[in-house]
Design a protein around this motif. Structure first.
Motif, PDB file in Angstrom:
ATOM      1  N   GLY A 339       1.665   1.950 -14.271  1.00  0.00           N
ATOM      2  CA  GLY A 339       2.938   1.834 -13.270  1.00  0.00           C
ATOM      3  C   GLY A 339       2.435   1.555 -12.095  1.00  0.00           C
ATOM      4  O   GLY A 339       1.151   1.666 -11.586  1.00  0.00           O
ATOM      5  N   PRO A 340       3.032   1.206 -10.951  1.00  0.00           N
ATOM      6  CA  PRO A 340       2.764   0.826  -9.671  1.00  0.00           C
ATOM      7  C   PRO A 340       2.375   2.066  -8.832  1.00  0.00           C
ATOM      8  O   PRO A 340       2.801   3.225  -9.063  1.00  0.00           O
ATOM      9  CB  PRO A 340       4.158   0.429  -9.030  1.00  0.00           C
ATOM     10  CG  PRO A 340       5.246   1.035  -9.988  1.00  0.00           C
ATOM     11  CD  PRO A 340       4.776   1.231 -11.152  1.00  0.00           C
ATOM     12  N   SER A 341       1.336   1.720  -8.015  1.00  0.00           N
ATOM     13  CA  SER A 341       0.950   2.833  -7.236  1.00  0.00           C
ATOM     14  C   SER A 341       1.586   3.220  -6.036  1.00  0.00           C
ATOM     15  O   SER A 341       2.346   2.489  -5.693  1.00  0.00           O
ATOM     16  CB  SER A 341      -0.520   2.389  -6.778  1.00  0.00           C
ATOM     17  OG  SER A 341      -0.574   1.329  -5.973  1.00  0.00           O
ATOM     18  N   ASP A 342       1.353   4.229  -5.467  1.00  0.00           N
ATOM     19  CA  ASP A 342       2.139   4.792  -4.312  1.00  0.00           C
ATOM     20  C   ASP A 342       1.156   5.180  -3.412  1.00  0.00           C
ATOM     21  O   ASP A 342       0.525   6.383  -3.585  1.00  0.00           O
ATOM     22  CB  ASP A 342       3.135   6.038  -4.786  1.00  0.00           C
ATOM     23  CG  ASP A 342       3.822   6.290  -3.462  1.00  0.00           C
ATOM     24  OD1 ASP A 342       3.463   6.275  -2.306  1.00  0.00           O
ATOM     25  OD2 ASP A 342       4.723   6.983  -3.653  1.00  0.00           O
ATOM     26  N   ARG A 343       0.545   4.317  -2.472  1.00  0.00           N
ATOM     27  CA  ARG A 343      -0.722   4.597  -1.692  1.00  0.00           C
ATOM     28  C   ARG A 343      -0.540   5.725  -0.396  1.00  0.00           C
ATOM     29  O   ARG A 343      -1.088   6.331   0.066  1.00  0.00           O
ATOM     30  CB  ARG A 343      -1.182   3.486  -1.078  1.00  0.00           C
ATOM     31  CG  ARG A 343      -1.827   2.528  -1.927  1.00  0.00           C
ATOM     32  CD  ARG A 343      -2.656   1.421  -1.332  1.00  0.00           C
ATOM     33  NE  ARG A 343      -3.899   2.129  -0.760  1.00  0.00           N
ATOM     34  CZ  ARG A 343      -4.562   1.463   0.169  1.00  0.00           C
ATOM     35  NH1 ARG A 343      -4.318   0.328   0.459  1.00  0.00           N
ATOM     36  NH2 ARG A 343      -5.707   1.934   0.700  1.00  0.00           N
ATOM     37  N   LYS A 349      -9.589   4.492  -2.395  1.00  0.00           N
ATOM     38  CA  LYS A 349     -10.907   4.496  -1.440  1.00  0.00           C
ATOM     39  C   LYS A 349     -10.533   3.759  -0.302  1.00  0.00           C
ATOM     40  O   LYS A 349     -10.253   2.501  -0.559  1.00  0.00           O
ATOM     41  CB  LYS A 349     -12.142   4.164  -2.197  1.00  0.00           C
ATOM     42  CG  LYS A 349     -13.237   4.303  -1.149  1.00  0.00           C
ATOM     43  CD  LYS A 349     -14.621   4.237  -2.008  1.00  0.00           C
ATOM     44  CE  LYS A 349     -15.637   4.939  -1.186  1.00  0.00           C
ATOM     45  NZ  LYS A 349     -16.854   4.867  -2.092  1.00  0.00           N
ATOM     46  N   GLU A 350     -10.419   4.039   1.007  1.00  0.00           N
ATOM     47  CA  GLU A 350     -10.114   3.131   2.040  1.00  0.00           C
ATOM     48  C   GLU A 350     -11.091   2.480   2.630  1.00  0.00           C
ATOM     49  O   GLU A 350     -11.069   1.326   3.087  1.00  0.00           O
ATOM     50  CB  GLU A 350      -9.183   3.901   3.021  1.00  0.00           C
ATOM     51  CG  GLU A 350      -8.083   4.429   2.438  1.00  0.00           C
ATOM     52  CD  GLU A 350      -7.032   5.307   3.423  1.00  0.00           C
ATOM     53  OE1 GLU A 350      -5.853   4.981   3.578  1.00  0.00           O
ATOM     54  OE2 GLU A 350      -7.550   6.449   3.869  1.00  0.00           O
ATOM     55  N   ILE A 351     -12.467   3.236   2.834  1.00  0.00           N
ATOM     56  CA  ILE A 351     -13.435   2.681   3.791  1.00  0.00           C
ATOM     57  C   ILE A 351     -14.820   3.214   2.797  1.00  0.00           C
ATOM     58  O   ILE A 351     -14.935   4.259   2.478  1.00  0.00           O
ATOM     59  CB  ILE A 351     -13.389   3.279   5.075  1.00  0.00           C
ATOM     60  CG1 ILE A 351     -12.273   2.562   6.012  1.00  0.00           C
ATOM     61  CG2 ILE A 351     -14.630   2.996   5.893  1.00  0.00           C
ATOM     62  CD1 ILE A 351     -11.925   3.277   7.209  1.00  0.00           C
TER      63      ILE A 351
END
Lengths: 503, 269
Positions: A339-343, A349-351
């Motif tokens: 399903g769709p993610s919910d960030r 992982k952002e950086i």
């Protein structure tokens, strides 16, 4: 053991049979009491056949608002099936699977239970349902020889999620071969509806081969008694709930797991990595739900249900959080959520950046000091014969440790090796005539035929490249001096010299 | 009568040949010297072991061919004639017909699907009897190479490998089975075997409540009063016997016969 004369015993049996009293015979052997006289109120109840499902599936929720007479037919079969890739095991099963078929009834139901033992079974079996109120939980009434069938009736007095299992001696072997399952007695008022329900049970298995050893594996009685399982598994095999067999759900759905610990011996610290159970019905009781639980303890012969809403996509790993069981023995499953993610809930992982910490400059300084200290100690040892001999003892001690980790598996603790396969080290002419060669073999391995004490060996020994120079010196010194060998000692310098020689 | 006579002849013949043994067992039987049996279950008032006098025991389980000869000579034990009181519906069900074995019942494989009544009648027909639990277990306690089979790793490997497999459709021939130290073969690895007093298994005391064998058999309580709770194979034999009624027959259950020593040929241990 009462040793009664066989003639007398058989006489009693004949008399019982011939007089037609067998059904009411009060002899302890094969006590059969005949069908129960049910009161009219119960006879008036609708009769239905129970829908049984194989794991990880669960029969549909019960929608009726009244009791029923439920007929259950459960077949015991002994089947050879996969326990791990390339390895099989003869499981003893309720319904052909491990865990056994899931049974779902309602509080107040009157259950007519038939236990059918397949003719190919090696052994008699029975069933103890923890949902039953009565001696043996049904076991006393369901003891069934191979190729026979037993019937008994019980009333489901208490709601809850209950384990059932075979209770024939030796019980740890029957349960250890997979004879357990779950029976759900829904409360009269029903359970909160969820989107998906799954059935998982943990069990410990004891095989004579090590974990993953290929071929048909045999039950290991000693490991079982010592409670040292080879496998700890969800649903009876390594990977039963992994990859294509993973449980599935969609983002936004609420999942309910019915989880039991079959044992025979281990409790489970059940946890789903990356999820928090919104509701746990601990110990299988629906009257005391707990909320917001990370890990829930399931006793051997116990069960729990747990509900959780899946908010983000990904793979959520089911484990026994006694982690060696998950990492090394198979207690691992997967729930794949799509399903769709919910960030906002989980960003991913952002950086990714470089981090050196305090290792940048100071590290080289420390290394210099270390090298200088080593040099000083070496000079001191060389100039002092007392310390030098002491060093050999220390080397022997350390070398033994290396030997018992790395070498003993082939050359055996007594250094005698295995005739014609692994050459001996004890009193070995090949070893003792050439110290450098011994170092070389440890460093670089050895293949091709060699002659040791007049015997030809043609096996391959791998290079022990995981050992550092000091460990090589220690272990070679050890084998040169253990088991009556008298071969002097080997220094780190010797090892480096051999290491640097041109091939 | 005839076989008894033959036995006498064999005894005389071997005696004349000076074979170095005092007397010979009847054909196909081995002499089991006096010994003792340590029961799996005992109560505090029972002795720890039971003496077992010397006796003869069939070297191998009774085969389909041997049992066929019995039903040929005794029509009332044929499958279509047998009384349901003495044999249930699965009696000889692996045979093609009353007097025809077929592919599921090779002639030299141990016979199965026989009731206790049928096994006893067979033994009686030959002037023999079924062994007692004590006799059977006393012989089965021997290893291949050592007197205590529990210390024989090869034997235990064979036992547990057999226990781990479901019963095959066709029971293999036991003619190549390895003898144990007492000369008996195929006590394990082929079929379970009836004993004369199978229905005393697990009975431990006098009162009905205490002697209800199922009750003592189940779960943890199955180990109460057991001599050696780690002898799983003994528990399984005990459980199998306890699960049976005398008219039952099943796919993995056969038998062999025993006989008393003649008073003249009995030896002191």
């Amino acid at each position: 053991m009462k040793t009664s004369p066989s003639i007398l015993t058989s006489g009693l049996l004949c008399a019982a049979l011939l007089s037609g009293q067998w059904a009411n015979a009060s002899e302890p052997v094969g006590e059969v009491e005949g069908p129960v006289d049910l009161p009219p109120a119960i006879l008036a109840l609708p009769v239905e056949n129970a829908v049984l499902t194989a794991p990880p599936h669960v029969p549909p929720p019960i929608t009726r608002k009244h009791s029923a007479r439920v007929v259950v037919h459960l077949e015991v079969r002994e089947v050879e099936a996969r326990i791990a890739d390339g390895a099989t095991y003869t499981f003893w099963t309720f319904g052909g699977t491990v865990p056994g078929s899931f049974i779902r009834i309602r509080e107040g139901d009157v259950v007519e239970f038939h236990l059918n033992n397949h003719p190919s079974s090696k052994l008699p079996h029975n069933i103890d349902l923890h949902a039953v109120t009565g001696p043996g939980g049904g076991a006393t009434s369901s003891f069934t020889a191979p190729g026979h069938s037993s019937q008994f009736t019980f009333k489901a007095l208490n709601p809850g999620l209950f384990v059932y299992h075979c209770a024939t001696a030796p019980v740890p072997m029957h349960v250890g071969n997979g004879m357990y399952g779950l029976i759900l007695v829904e409360p009269a008022e029903g359970l909160p509806p969820v989107d998906r329900e799954y059935y998982v049970m943990q069990g410990d298995f004891y095989t004579q081969g090590r974990y993953g050893e290929p071929g048909l594996q045999t039950f290991d009685m000693v490991k079982s008694i010592d409670e040292h399982p080879t496998y700890v598994l969800f649903n009876g095999s390594v990977g039963a709930l992994v990859g294509d067999n993973a449980l599935t759900a969609n983002v936004g759905e609420t999942v309910r797991l019915y989880f039991g610990a079959g044992g025979p011996n281990l409790t489970s610290s059940f946890h789903v990595i990356g999820e928090i159970f919104d509701t746990v019905y601990p110990e299988g009781s629906f009257s005391t739900p707990q909320h917001n639980i990370q890990t829930t303890l399931i006793p051997a012969g116990g069960a729990a249900a747990m509900d959780f809403k899946v908010d983000v996509p990904g793979t959520f790993v089911l484990v026994d959080h006694s982690l060696s069981r998950a990492f090394n023995k198979g207690a691992l499953g997967m729930l794949k959520v799509s399903g769709p993610s919910d960030r906002v809930i989980y960003s991913g992982k952002e950086i990714d950046a470089i981090y050196l910490g305090d290792q940048a400059e100071a590290g080289t300084e420390a290394q210099k000091r270390e090298v200088e200290l080593e040099k000083k100690i070496a000079a001191e040892i060389k100039s002092n014969p007392t310390i030098a001999s002491l060093t050999k003892e220390v080397q022997m001690e350390r070398g033994k440790r290396v030997y018992m980790q790395v070498c003993f598996a082939c050359h055996l603790p007594d250094g005698k090796g295995l005739p014609k396969v692994f050459p001996p080290l004890a009193q070995s002419d090949y070893l003792l005539t050439d110290k450098d060669r011994a170092i070389r073999v440890v460093l670089k391995g050895q293949t091709g035929p060699i002659t040791v004490n007049g015997e030809t060996y043609n096996s391959a020994m791998p290079a022990q490249s995981q050992l550092n120079d000091e460990q090589v010196a220690d272990v070679v010194t050890y084998i040169l001096n253990e088991w009556g060998n008298d071969g002097g000692s080997v220094s780190v310098d010797d090892v480096r010299r051999v290491k640097n020689e041109t091939n | 009568m005839i076989s008894r006579f033959r036995h006498l002849l064999a005894t005389i013949t071997l005696g004349l040949m000076g074979a170095g043994i005092n007397h010979a067992a009847p054909t196909g039987m081995v002499e089991i010297p006096a010994g003792e049996y340590v029961p799996l279950f005992t109560s505090p008032v029972d002795p720890a072991s039971v003496p077992v006098p010397a006796f003869y025991l069939d070297e191998l389980p009774v085969t389909n061919a041997q049992f066929l000869a019995f039903v040929q000579a005794n029509p009332k034990w044929r499958r279509s004639n047998v009384s349901p009181l003495f044999a249930d519906q699965s009696y000889l069900k692996h045979w093609v017909g009353d007097l025809e074995l077929g592919s599921l019942a090779p002639s030299d494989s141990p016979v199965v699907h026989v009731s206790w009544f049928a096994a006893r009648a067979y033994a009686k027909w030959l002037g023999k009897r079924l062994p007692t639990t004590a006799e059977w277990e006393r012989v089965a306690a021997a290893g291949y190479t050592v007197s205590n089979g529990r210390e024989d790793t090869e034997l235990n490997g064979d036992i547990y490998r057999w226990l781990a497999r479901p019963t095959p459709n066709v029971i293999p021939s036991a003619s190549e089975a390895r003898p144990n130290q007492l000369g008996a073969r195929a006590l394990f690895g082929y079929v379970w075997e009836w004993v004369s007093d199978f229905n005393t298994a697990m009975v431990t005391g006098e009162s009905r409540a205490d002697s209800g064998l199922e009750r003592d058999l189940f779960c943890g309580s199955g180990s109460v009063g057991a001599r050696d709770t780690s002898d799983y194979a003994a528990f399984m034999r005990s459980a199998l016997r306890s699960s049976l009624q005398a008219h039952n027959s099943t796919s993995s259950l056969g038998f062999r016969c025993a006989r008393d020593l003649e008073p003249s040929s009995a030896t002191s241990p």
